[in-house]
Write an enzyme that holds these catalytic residues in place. Sequence first.
Site, PDB file in Angstrom:
ATOM      1  N   GLU A   1      45.463  53.641  30.825  1.00 44.25           N
ATOM      2  CA  GLU A   1      46.664  53.263  31.304  1.00 44.25           C
ATOM      3  C   GLU A   1      47.810  53.298  30.403  1.00 44.25           C
ATOM      4  O   GLU A   1      47.593  53.266  29.475  1.00 44.25           O
ATOM      5  CB  GLU A   1      46.380  51.852  31.781  1.00 44.25           C
TER       6      GLU A   1
ATOM      7  N   HIS B   1      41.509  54.176  40.081  1.00 39.25           N
ATOM      8  CA  HIS B   1      40.696  53.181  40.127  1.00 39.25           C
ATOM      9  C   HIS B   1      40.865  52.035  41.528  1.00 39.25           C
ATOM     10  O   HIS B   1      41.875  51.887  42.188  1.00 39.25           O
ATOM     11  CB  HIS B   1      40.749  52.056  38.815  1.00 39.25           C
TER      12      HIS B   1
END
Length: 239
Positions: A92, A12
Amino acid sequence: MARPRRIVLVRHGESRGNVDDTVYEREPDHALGLTERGRKQAEATGERLRGLFGQERVSVYVSPYRRTLETLNAFHLDPELIRVREEPRLREQDWGNWQDREDVRLQKAYRDAYGHFFYRFAQGESGADVYDRVGGFLESLFRSFEAPDHPPNVLIVTHGLAMRLFCMRWFHWTVAEFESLSNPGNAEVRMLVLGENGKYELDRPFERWREPERYPITGQAERTGVGESRMGEFRGDDH
């Protein structure tokens, strides 16, 4: 089996947590969006991806975190050419629900001493835990290749740790090799490319911050940050 020609991994863009670690004390990790710089990073990567894919179809998997979803949106891919699936196993590493900055800094020091792969955060996950769920995703991904009409491209929008662990699992890197690798930068790309020999190769290695420190083992082959893998052989942080 319709094996894709490319499997593209993207971290990202820059998130609010990347520039201010105090935000983890006030907001959930999964809810942190991109900064303005992060959006521009993602848009620049998206331009490269559109040029790479052209008019080819793409199977997209994205972590359910806000920053990864915003990164994917900033790519501006043709909706007629993509099939998007939100994939929680690509999320994550869990560092705990509400993160005290000083406690996290202390735990990071413990992790550096203990080992990034095996150290488990007090209310969260170890790198080994993330490895297991990324491995589960890879098994599902491999099964999807059995569809005769599978797109020639796979795009995975995720996090730095997950990218390294994906490649570790795919190319059978050792824990020592994983420990030596640095995270890719924000909106950075790594690509597994199918060669004429039937093997996937990583287009470029991850940077190393140190040489691998291996335990002695008889017959251990040397490996590097650039790997290759036959599909048949596969079966078997932002902070």
